[in-house]
Scaffold this active site. Structure first.
Site, mmCIF file in Angstrom:
data_model
loop_
_atom_site.group_PDB
_atom_site.id
_atom_site.type_symbol
_atom_site.label_atom_id
_atom_site.label_comp_id
_atom_site.label_asym_id
_atom_site.label_seq_id
_atom_site.Cartn_x
_atom_site.Cartn_y
_atom_site.Cartn_z
ATOM 1 C CG ASP A 102 -2.231 0.823 0.852
ATOM 2 O OD1 ASP A 102 -2.181 1.631 -0.099
ATOM 3 O OD2 ASP A 102 -3.265 0.670 1.541
HETATM 4 C C1 BGC Z 1 -5.065 3.128 -0.035
HETATM 5 C C2 BGC Z 1 -5.239 2.048 -1.086
HETATM 6 C C3 BGC Z 1 -5.035 2.606 -2.455
HETATM 7 C C4 BGC Z 1 -3.688 3.279 -2.538
HETATM 8 C C5 BGC Z 1 -3.366 3.854 -3.893
HETATM 9 C C6 BGC Z 1 -3.818 3.949 -0.244
HETATM 10 O O1 BGC Z 1 -3.795 5.061 0.548
HETATM 11 O O2 BGC Z 1 -5.047 2.532 1.242
HETATM 12 O O3 BGC Z 1 -6.513 1.468 -0.959
HETATM 13 O O4 BGC Z 1 -5.152 1.596 -3.417
HETATM 14 O O5 BGC Z 1 -3.658 4.330 -1.586
HETATM 15 O O6 BGC Z 1 -4.106 4.974 -4.174
#
Ligand code: BGC
Length: 718
Positions: free
Chosen positions: A260
């Protein structure tokens, strides 16, 4: 076409920096002159030190960067472009929690197919979806992104959404690689507080939180994203037992694990890594292939190699998985296959029509006293009141991908289009948040000449989703005051009031349910929200959505979910020494599966065949239904199991199947649900699956309220 030779030849030629580039994902930002890559230069793409980019929108921009990669970098390896596309790209469908309310895998697959088509036509190759976190705490804002509280629903959504996004051939120009997220038990964050630690039993992890991920893997999902959180002290980004062990070894997952956003660097904040090199080594060692946004692999892995914390072979394995995904996506054969052919006007129009039909079916009619709905025909004046009555941008819900703020049909617009003969009055009354109540009297005044009032209240789109936990689950700002003033005036004039509740989670609003004639849970329904709501309000469509998550009466009841174990002192309002509260009922405001229709269904004659089964048999449960109401309606029939006597306490109800039937007034029909006997296994004390001989109750009915279910018993034979 998979070309193993190509990948091995490339790996043999790659420098360490180029390898780490393939393990790096960086966000794009739009510089004045065009796309740029944040904190880096386009030179990094040419140098082959950034292999994956997120958040770049527009086929032109995507192709511009892609050209740099394939034409100007030494090895010409194409870039993988990814974005969060959760419930539509430009045309938005209902948010996932609302989609879950349909309990319909075919629709989940179809909407994701359309979503993939639209996004791939804009050059995107991967989406960070489906989000599969089973959530039992509505304080947690991300409950909106997922399947709700039930693992069986989560698993069915995982399969259907993965199929829809990836299509049959990942290399197709209209297919996207799906990323199942957020692996672990993110939704169980302490007290529903975003990013907080998770500390739950291994049984709950295995029984509740992991089944949707197992289903996604079985459906061929391309990638998995571990959650930000730690599970009992081990951050998921570094959780070798669950990533390497359960996912790779037990489930045989061979795809990509992408971290993430900045999660690898955050291992330092978690307190398990001293610096980026250690953080990178922990993540790589646990099985994370791509580092999203923390620069830990590019900067930390060379140091980790020197310190002997990682081996080159581990890096090569991760690179191999990333290149294999690029190959499966067809990027080596034609890196420009996505985003080359614009979509036809008719494809876009049909997608909007689908969005309207799906949105109407996602609406959950929570209450409908004395048939307040559908609205009587021939009304002259309708007052549409509240901050969400004419709020196009809010209809999108969180994670709106490339959808512009405007162009999403509001309730006001939908009702004006549907009721051309009526005068539609409108006042906001109050803002969604904030303290200004000065416009309430004006809004109430407007209601004094109306024949019906539609109150559009709830949360803003950004009050759920990431970083949007709430400690209070009432209406925000001064909306309750607005509602109470309108309800009071309406009660004096005996004018019907319908509340349309927008939210990314259940709200604890018993006062509204008690006082409004009817309440619709409209979640966030996407681009056609207003038309869909008008379809239900006017009776054009009979509501059929069912809540995929229990609604609490009070925040103090949370976590609240239907699949509770009985306890030694099951809840009994007449007995003080039974499980419950002194100051609140333990019953929810609305049970899982609750949702009214414009019909009235009677269940009869539940039966099961065969009555005795062994592990490999299939069970068929049937029930007869009659629509005793005055309108055609679709009923959702839930099948629950209850193992009353087992080697350990089992939940009072566990969902095992769902069926739908549409019946006209007075019409009867029957539904049959098939269930593999093996699905009645559970994890024994050793956490291994067991098929325990004995009796299991199989119960069918309209929701998870025990008194409304009818049942039969099946005998499990050794
Ligand atoms: C979120 C994810 C997301 C990623 C990319 C993160 O802050 O937890 O769900 O896919 O950002 O945008």
């Amino acid at each position: 076409m998979q070309n193993v030779g190509r990948i091995e030849t490339l790996i043999a030629k790659m420098t360490l920096a180029e390898k780490l580039g393939q393990l790096t994902m960086t966000a794009a930002s739009h510089a004045v002159t065009g796309p740029a890559v944040a904190g880096d230069s386009l030179d990094a793409i040419k140098a082959g030190t950034i292999g994956n980019v997120l958040n770049l929108i527009g086929a032109g921009h995507v192709h511009e960067l892609q050209r740099l990669a394939v034409q100007r970098s030494r090895l010409g390896i194409p870039v993988l472009f990814a974005l969060d596309i959760t419930h539509g790209y430009r045309t938005l469908f209902p948010v996932s929690l609302a989609a879950a309310a349909l309990f319909d895998p075919l629709v989940w697959e179809r909407t994701m197919r359309e979503t993939a088509r639209e996004a791939a036509a804009d050059g995107i190759a991967m989406t960070f979806a489906p989000m599969l976190d089973v959530a039992r705490d509505p304080r947690w804002g991300r409950i909106v992104e997922g399947p709700g509280e039930d693992p069986w629903v989560g698993a069915r959504m995982a399969e259907a959404m993965t199929r829809g996004l990836q299509s049959v051939e990942l290399a197709a120009a209209d297919a996207l690689a799906a990323v199942a997220k957020h692996y672990g038990a993110y939704a169980a964050v302490t007290a529903g507080r975003e990013y907080a630690s998770v500390d739950i039993s291994e049984r709950t992890v295995l029984e509740v939180h992991l089944p949707p991920f197992a289903a996604a893997v079985a459906a061929g999902v391309s990638a998995i994203m571990p959650a930000f959180v730690d599970l009992a002290g081990i951050p998921m980004t570094a959780n070798a037992k669950l990533l390497g062990g359960w996912l790779r070894e037990r489930l045989g997952f061979g795809g990509v694990v992408v971290s993430d956003y900045n999660a690898i660097a955050e291992l330092i904040e978690h307190g398990v890594a001293a610096d980026l090199a250690e953080a990178a080594a922990l993540a790589l060692g646990a099985g994370v292939d791509i580092d999203m946004m923390s620069g830990a692999y590019r900067r930390g892995l060379p140091i980790a190699l020197e310190r002997g914390l990682v081996r080159v072979q581990q890096i090569d394995e991760a690179v191999r998985r990333v290149l294999t995904l690029k190959e499966r996506l067809g990027l080596f054969d034609d890196p420009f296959r996505r985003g080359t052919r614009p979509e036809s006007a008719s494809a876009i129009r049909e997608r909007r029509e689908l969005a309207r039909a799906v949105a109407a079916r996602a609406i959950v009619m929570l209450s409908n006293e004395r048939d307040t709905l559908p609205l009587a025909s021939g009304l002259n004046r309708i007052a549409v009141i509240g901050p969400l009555a004419d709020a196009s941008a809010e209809m999108r819900g969180p994670w709106w991908a490339a959808a512009a703020p405007e162009g999403h049909v509001t309730v006001l617009e939908g009702l004006r289009a549907a009721l051309t003969g009526a005068q539609i009055l409108h006042a906001e009354g109050v803002a969604i948040e904030g303290d200004d109540a000065s416009a309430i009297p004006g809004a109430v005044e407007l209601c004094s000449t109306a024949d019906a009032i539609v109150l559009c209240v709830g949360e803003a789109a950004t009050m759920s989703g990431e970083a949007a936990s709430r400690a209070h689950l009432d209406l925000p700002g001064r909306q309750r005051e607005l509602c109470e003033a309108v309800l009071e005036r309406a009660a004096r004039r005996r004018v019907p009031v319908v509340a349309v509740l927008f939210s990314g989670r259940p709200l604890a609003v018993p006062w509204l349910i008690e006082r409004a004639g009817a309440v619709l849970a409209a979640w966030f329904l996407g681009s056609e929200a207003g038309n869909a709501i008008a379809d239900v309000l006017t009776g054009h469509t009979s509501p059929s959505g069912r809540t995929p998550v229990t609604w609490p009466r009070a925040v103090g009841q949370i976590p609240i979910f239907y699949a509770q174990r009985p306890s030694g002192r099951p809840s009994d309002p007449a007995n003080r020494y039974s499980s419950g509260y002194r100051d609140e009922s333990s019953a929810p405001l609305f049970a899982f599966g609750h949702g009214l229709t414009y019909g009235r269904f009677r269940y009869a004659n539940p039966r099961v065949a065969p009555q005795s089964v062994t592990l490999r048999d299939t069970i068929e449960v049937s029930v007869d239904l009659t629509n005793e109401g005055a309108r055609v309606a679709e009923e959702t029939v839930f099948l629950f199991a209850h193992d009353k006597l087992a080697s350990l306490a089992r939940p009072c109800l566990e969902l095992k199947g769902v069926a739908k039937i549409s019946l006209g007034p007075g019409e009867s029909g029957s539904v049959s649900l098939r269930l593999a006997a093996a699905d009645l296994r559970f994890l024994g004390a050793d956490l291994e699956p067991r098929f325990e001989p004995g009796e299991v109750e199989l119960l069918v009915g309209p929701c998870a309220e025990r008194e409304r279910l009818v049942g039969c018993v099946v005998r499990l034979a050794p």
